[in-house]
Write a protein that holds these residues in place. Structure first.
Motif, mmCIF file in Angstrom:
data_model
loop_
_atom_site.group_PDB
_atom_site.id
_atom_site.type_symbol
_atom_site.label_atom_id
_atom_site.label_comp_id
_atom_site.label_asym_id
_atom_site.label_seq_id
_atom_site.Cartn_x
_atom_site.Cartn_y
_atom_site.Cartn_z
ATOM 1 N N ARG A 320 1.247 6.045 39.858
ATOM 2 C CA ARG A 320 1.774 4.678 39.965
ATOM 3 C C ARG A 320 2.045 4.312 41.415
ATOM 4 O O ARG A 320 1.722 3.205 41.859
ATOM 5 C CB ARG A 320 3.068 4.554 39.161
ATOM 6 N N TRP A 321 2.659 5.222 42.163
ATOM 7 C CA TRP A 321 3.013 4.920 43.559
ATOM 8 C C TRP A 321 1.770 4.702 44.416
ATOM 9 O O TRP A 321 1.806 3.936 45.378
ATOM 10 C CB TRP A 321 3.858 6.049 44.140
ATOM 11 N N SER A 322 0.696 5.370 44.073
ATOM 12 C CA SER A 322 -0.552 5.171 44.820
ATOM 13 C C SER A 322 -1.420 4.084 44.189
ATOM 14 O O SER A 322 -2.560 3.882 44.596
ATOM 15 C CB SER A 322 -1.338 6.489 44.894
ATOM 16 N N ARG A 323 -0.845 3.400 43.174
ATOM 17 C CA ARG A 323 -1.501 2.275 42.488
ATOM 18 C C ARG A 323 -2.823 2.687 41.861
ATOM 19 O O ARG A 323 -3.827 1.969 41.917
ATOM 20 C CB ARG A 323 -1.666 1.099 43.451
ATOM 21 N N ARG A 324 -2.798 3.892 41.277
ATOM 22 C CA ARG A 324 -3.951 4.364 40.521
ATOM 23 C C ARG A 324 -3.575 4.464 39.047
ATOM 24 O O ARG A 324 -2.422 4.687 38.702
ATOM 25 C CB ARG A 324 -4.416 5.734 41.026
ATOM 26 N N ARG A 325 -4.539 4.307 38.180
ATOM 27 C CA ARG A 325 -4.296 4.303 36.735
ATOM 28 C C ARG A 325 -4.420 5.724 36.196
ATOM 29 O O ARG A 325 -5.416 6.412 36.460
ATOM 30 C CB ARG A 325 -5.309 3.392 36.038
ATOM 31 N N PRO A 326 -3.441 6.187 35.426
ATOM 32 C CA PRO A 326 -3.547 7.522 34.825
ATOM 33 C C PRO A 326 -4.704 7.583 33.828
ATOM 34 O O PRO A 326 -5.099 6.563 33.243
ATOM 35 C CB PRO A 326 -2.196 7.702 34.112
ATOM 36 N N SER A 327 -5.221 8.775 33.616
ATOM 37 C CA SER A 327 -6.288 8.956 32.630
ATOM 38 C C SER A 327 -5.748 8.690 31.232
ATOM 39 O O SER A 327 -4.532 8.671 31.001
ATOM 40 C CB SER A 327 -6.836 10.380 32.714
ATOM 41 N N LEU A 328 -6.656 8.519 30.276
ATOM 42 C CA LEU A 328 -6.254 8.265 28.894
ATOM 43 C C LEU A 328 -5.416 9.412 28.344
ATOM 44 O O LEU A 328 -4.375 9.188 27.700
ATOM 45 C CB LEU A 328 -7.504 8.059 28.017
ATOM 46 N N LEU A 329 -5.844 10.664 28.613
ATOM 47 C CA LEU A 329 -5.088 11.811 28.107
ATOM 48 C C LEU A 329 -3.687 11.868 28.704
ATOM 49 O O LEU A 329 -2.705 12.168 28.006
ATOM 50 C CB LEU A 329 -5.849 13.109 28.412
ATOM 51 N N LEU A 330 -3.579 11.557 30.001
ATOM 52 C CA LEU A 330 -2.273 11.585 30.639
ATOM 53 C C LEU A 330 -1.385 10.465 30.101
ATOM 54 O O LEU A 330 -0.177 10.656 29.905
ATOM 55 C CB LEU A 330 -2.428 11.460 32.159
ATOM 56 N N ARG A 331 -1.988 9.299 29.823
ATOM 57 C CA ARG A 331 -1.191 8.198 29.260
ATOM 58 C C ARG A 331 -0.668 8.569 27.879
ATOM 59 O O ARG A 331 0.479 8.259 27.535
ATOM 60 C CB ARG A 331 -2.029 6.912 29.184
ATOM 61 N N ILE A 332 -1.482 9.238 27.098
ATOM 62 C CA ILE A 332 -1.045 9.670 25.760
ATOM 63 C C ILE A 332 0.075 10.703 25.881
ATOM 64 O O ILE A 332 1.091 10.643 25.179
ATOM 65 C CB ILE A 332 -2.236 10.247 24.969
ATOM 66 N N ALA A 333 -0.106 11.653 26.807
ATOM 67 C CA ALA A 333 0.914 12.689 26.996
ATOM 68 C C ALA A 333 2.231 12.083 27.467
ATOM 69 O O ALA A 333 3.313 12.467 27.007
ATOM 70 C CB ALA A 333 0.419 13.728 28.008
ATOM 71 N N TYR A 334 2.135 11.102 28.368
ATOM 72 C CA TYR A 334 3.364 10.495 28.885
ATOM 73 C C TYR A 334 4.050 9.643 27.818
ATOM 74 O O TYR A 334 5.284 9.621 27.726
ATOM 75 C CB TYR A 334 3.078 9.656 30.118
ATOM 76 N N ALA A 335 3.266 8.953 26.998
ATOM 77 C CA ALA A 335 3.859 8.162 25.905
ATOM 78 C C ALA A 335 4.634 9.073 24.958
ATOM 79 O O ALA A 335 5.728 8.724 24.492
ATOM 80 C CB ALA A 335 2.766 7.405 25.156
ATOM 81 N N ALA A 336 4.064 10.257 24.675
ATOM 82 C CA ALA A 336 4.767 11.214 23.826
ATOM 83 C C ALA A 336 6.028 11.734 24.507
ATOM 84 O O ALA A 336 7.078 11.903 23.862
ATOM 85 C CB ALA A 336 3.826 12.374 23.469
ATOM 86 N N ALA A 337 5.932 11.991 25.814
ATOM 87 C CA ALA A 337 7.102 12.457 26.562
ATOM 88 C C ALA A 337 8.206 11.404 26.573
ATOM 89 O O ALA A 337 9.394 11.727 26.411
ATOM 90 C CB ALA A 337 6.694 12.795 28.000
ATOM 91 N N LEU A 338 7.813 10.155 26.741
ATOM 92 C CA LEU A 338 8.795 9.073 26.780
ATOM 93 C C LEU A 338 9.513 8.938 25.450
ATOM 94 O O LEU A 338 10.741 8.871 25.389
ATOM 95 C CB LEU A 338 8.083 7.766 27.147
ATOM 96 N N ARG A 339 8.742 8.917 24.375
ATOM 97 C CA ARG A 339 9.339 8.713 23.053
ATOM 98 C C ARG A 339 10.100 9.943 22.575
ATOM 99 O O ARG A 339 11.186 9.824 21.987
ATOM 100 C CB ARG A 339 8.254 8.345 22.041
ATOM 101 N N GLY A 340 9.551 11.111 22.827
ATOM 102 C CA GLY A 340 10.151 12.318 22.253
ATOM 103 C C GLY A 340 11.214 12.978 23.111
ATOM 104 O O GLY A 340 12.074 13.705 22.597
ATOM 105 N N VAL A 341 11.184 12.722 24.441
ATOM 106 C CA VAL A 341 12.091 13.431 25.347
ATOM 107 C C VAL A 341 12.949 12.477 26.178
ATOM 108 O O VAL A 341 14.180 12.537 26.146
ATOM 109 C CB VAL A 341 11.300 14.385 26.276
ATOM 110 N N PHE A 342 12.301 11.584 26.921
ATOM 111 C CA PHE A 342 13.042 10.815 27.923
ATOM 112 C C PHE A 342 13.933 9.728 27.319
ATOM 113 O O PHE A 342 15.075 9.553 27.749
ATOM 114 C CB PHE A 342 12.076 10.213 28.947
ATOM 115 N N LEU A 343 13.424 9.004 26.329
ATOM 116 C CA LEU A 343 14.273 7.972 25.725
ATOM 117 C C LEU A 343 15.467 8.582 24.984
ATOM 118 O O LEU A 343 16.595 8.085 25.120
ATOM 119 C CB LEU A 343 13.458 7.069 24.808
ATOM 120 N N PRO A 344 15.292 9.674 24.223
ATOM 121 C CA PRO A 344 16.480 10.315 23.636
ATOM 122 C C PRO A 344 17.456 10.820 24.694
ATOM 123 O O PRO A 344 18.672 10.763 24.491
ATOM 124 C CB PRO A 344 15.886 11.473 22.825
ATOM 125 N N LEU A 345 16.922 11.318 25.815
ATOM 126 C CA LEU A 345 17.800 11.773 26.905
ATOM 127 C C LEU A 345 18.602 10.600 27.450
ATOM 128 O O LEU A 345 19.832 10.686 27.625
ATOM 129 C CB LEU A 345 16.954 12.401 28.011
#
Length: 608
Positions: A320-345
């Protein structure tokens, strides 16, 4: 509300009357009491302001008079402010932490004729200085009746004053008549500067300039005008940013504030789960510190999940800081991290509903901003001063911006920023203050033509992003003639959990050193062990600095910096010159007897 061509048409109390007329039964604000939020509607809000305004008028408060208010963040502050403005008066904010001498200075300078205080302690302070405030005629206690006062000063309770005003009320027309006599360019509030660079100055904001400040706050959160949003108000309303956000912005938006004391704010955050947050950096840092410690208590499997989520979060943040788009797999992994880990935290501290957050008022350590962005909170920096009230510069639209930049100027073409020849940021905007209270000489000094001289040094990228690189008045000129901005170095040092405050020293000296105020969270350890760890932090920062910027020595302060010694302002900012005076002996010991104080004083006397 047209954010790019906004023109105020009514005073602030006029806006209140409009809301009470259009949506009388809608919740205007809430306050925390006995573990629950209590609601106040727009009609009830207007009724309380009307009664209080008529009570003040009956006590002789009239157009142009100043009324000082000392209270924590609570509805009575809000009602009092709008009531004072309804009779054409000017609100003077006083910090709850102000000493009697500081309160006296503000009352005398502003020539306040009335004072509203929250607690017995506040009222006792006033009783002690009342004989030295010749203009004071009325003292009002919110929670308690004032103690004995000089005969010329009337003391009463807030509720009694409101009840007296209610006897004069014969419907909303009485308040409307008072309000209609006001003008958009009447002074509305005196915000006193913190005094970090000298005596506090009364910064005068009118009804017009404050509404342009609201314009920029809504620019941070455009949805404030189309849907309800929640914010927790716990910071002192005498400070310009909390007042603009929590007191005045709701008049033109759908922002609902829940007021609480600063001792309750963590409980209230969990209960309210705000959608809007605008805090100084230290609150993000404090809460992040608590969240970082949580995984240590989790089961091993959950810790593995957190580690994996952090890996994905770091990768996404870097892209994001370098204004590049993450790959599809990374976006899926991050969405799971956000929902399963970061938002509950984040839910554990009531921060799970916030999607965009802002910070201002001090330098934000890049690591603090980065961790919140990794956790999925779009935390952005914005810029404002007491003299601007609002935020003329911010990341208004850029998502997850790189740490270290404060954004771009507001999109309204009336908001302009330019760089002076010496690197100082100059502003021109309709939210600029009307002047320092009864101090035209100082007002004239901070303007070049019609450009306001902020005192901040800036640089701009080719993309137009603005970065602050220091304060013009804080530059250090070493004996070798090198000019150094200490703030970026201090910000890097404060990234360490060991360090609460870092004060770089070296004006007129051969080299730079630093004073450390250790964090209160540091585990008990020997002085030698702490010094060794601090040395490692100095080495870490020195590795990225030019030779002339490197720190050659450090000293651990024997006690925390204290407002009572003049080393911190009422809102917690460090006062550099006072710190240097308090610990002059320690500083001299770092440099040794050969350092020439006469040369140092000569260099300090030169203009920056």
């Amino acid at each position: 509300m047209d954010l790019t061509n906004f023109q105020p048409t009514r005073t602030l109390p006029g806006l209140l009357l409009d809301r009470a007329s259009r949506e009388p039964d809608t919740v205007a604000l809430r306050y925390w009491r006995d573990g629950a939020a209590q609601a106040v509607t727009w009609q009830s809000y207007a009724d309380r302001v009307r009664d209080l305004a008529l009570g003040l008028s009956a006590q002789g408060v009239k157009h142009g008079d100043r009324v000082a208010v000392l209270s924590s963040a609570r509805p009575e502050w809000v009602f009092t402010a709008l009531a004072v403005q309804s009779v054409g008066g000017v609100v003077v904010g006083v910090y709850p932490t102000n000493s009697p001498a500081e309160i006296e200075q503000l009352l005398v300078h502003s020539e306040a004729i009335a004072f509203v205080g929250e607690t017995t302690t506040d009222l006792t302070k006033i009783a002690g200085i009342a004989t030295r405030t010749p203009k004071l005629q009325l003292v009002v206690g919110i929670d308690d009746a004032p103690p004995e006062l000089p005969q010329r000063i009337k003391g009463t309770r807030w509720e009694t004053l409101r009840e007296e005003g209610a006897r004069y009320a014969d419907g909303p027309d009485r308040l409307s008549k008072l309000v209609s006599a006001g003008s958009l360019d009447d002074p509305a509030v005196l915000f006193y500067t913190s005094g970090s660079t000298g005596a506090p100055k009364g910064v005068t904001h009118s009804h017009r300039t404050l509404q342009h400040s609201i314009q920029t706050v809504i620019g941070l959160y455009p949805q404030l005008i189309s849907r309800d949003h929640d914010v927790v108000g716990f910071l002192p309303l005498a400070h310009v940013a909390p007042a603009v956000v929590s007191v005045f912005t709701p008049l033109l938006s759908r922002l609902v504030v829940t007021y609480c004391s600063i001792s309750e704010y963590e409980d209230v955050l969990r209960a309210v789960r705000p959608t809007v947050v605008l805090w100084p950096p230290r609150f993000y840092e404090k809460i992040a510190g608590k969240l970082i410690a949580r995984p240590a208590t989790w089961p091993r499997l959950r810790c593995y999940a957190y580690d994996a989520a952090m890996w994905a979060g770091r990768r996404v943040a870097e892209l994001r800081w370098s204004r590049r788009r993450p790959s599809l797999l990374l976006r899926i992994a991050y969405a799971a991290a956000l929902r399963g880990v970061f938002l509950p935290l984040r839910a554990a501290v009531g921060m799970d509903r916030v999607r965009i957050a802002y910070t201002a008022s001090a330098a934000m350590p890049e690591s603090v901003l980065a961790i919140w962005q990794i956790w999925g909170l779009d935390l952005r920096e914005c810029y404002g001063l007491t003299e601007t009230a609002g935020t003329p510069i911010a990341h208004f639209s850029q998502k997850f911006p790189r740490p270290g930049f404060i954004g771009k100027e507001f999109s309204d073409p009336r908001f302009q920023v330019k760089v002076a020849d010496d690197g100082e940021m100059l502003l021109r905007a309709p939210l600029l203050f009307a002047g320092y209270w009864r101090n035209p000489a100082e007002t004239e000094e901070v303007f070049e033509d019609d450009w306001f001289c902020t005192g901040d040094l800036m640089e701009r990228t080719l993309q137009g992003d603005i970065r602050l690189i220091g304060r013009k008045k804080d530059v250090i000129i070493t004996r070798g003639g090198k000019t150094i901005n200490p703030q970026p170095i201090e910000t890097r040092l404060r990234e360490s959990p060991l360090i609460n405050e870092a004060i770089v020293v070296g004006d007129g000296r051969k080299y730079l050193t630093v004073l450390f105020e250790p964090s209160t969270n540091v585990d008990e350890q020997s002085a030698e062990a702490l010094a060794e760890r601090l040395r490692a932090e100095v080495d870490r920062v020195n590795a990225d600095l030019a030779r002339v910027e490197q720190l050659k020595d450090f000293c651990i302060l024997p006690r925390p910096l204290q407002a009572e010694h003049g080393e911190r302002t009422a809102n917690g900012k460090m006062k550099r010159n006072a710190v240097l005076r308090s610990f002059a002996t320690l500083i001299d010991e770092m440099y040794g007897a050969n350092d020439d104080a006469a040369i140092a004083n000569h260099v300090r006397s030169k203009p920056n």
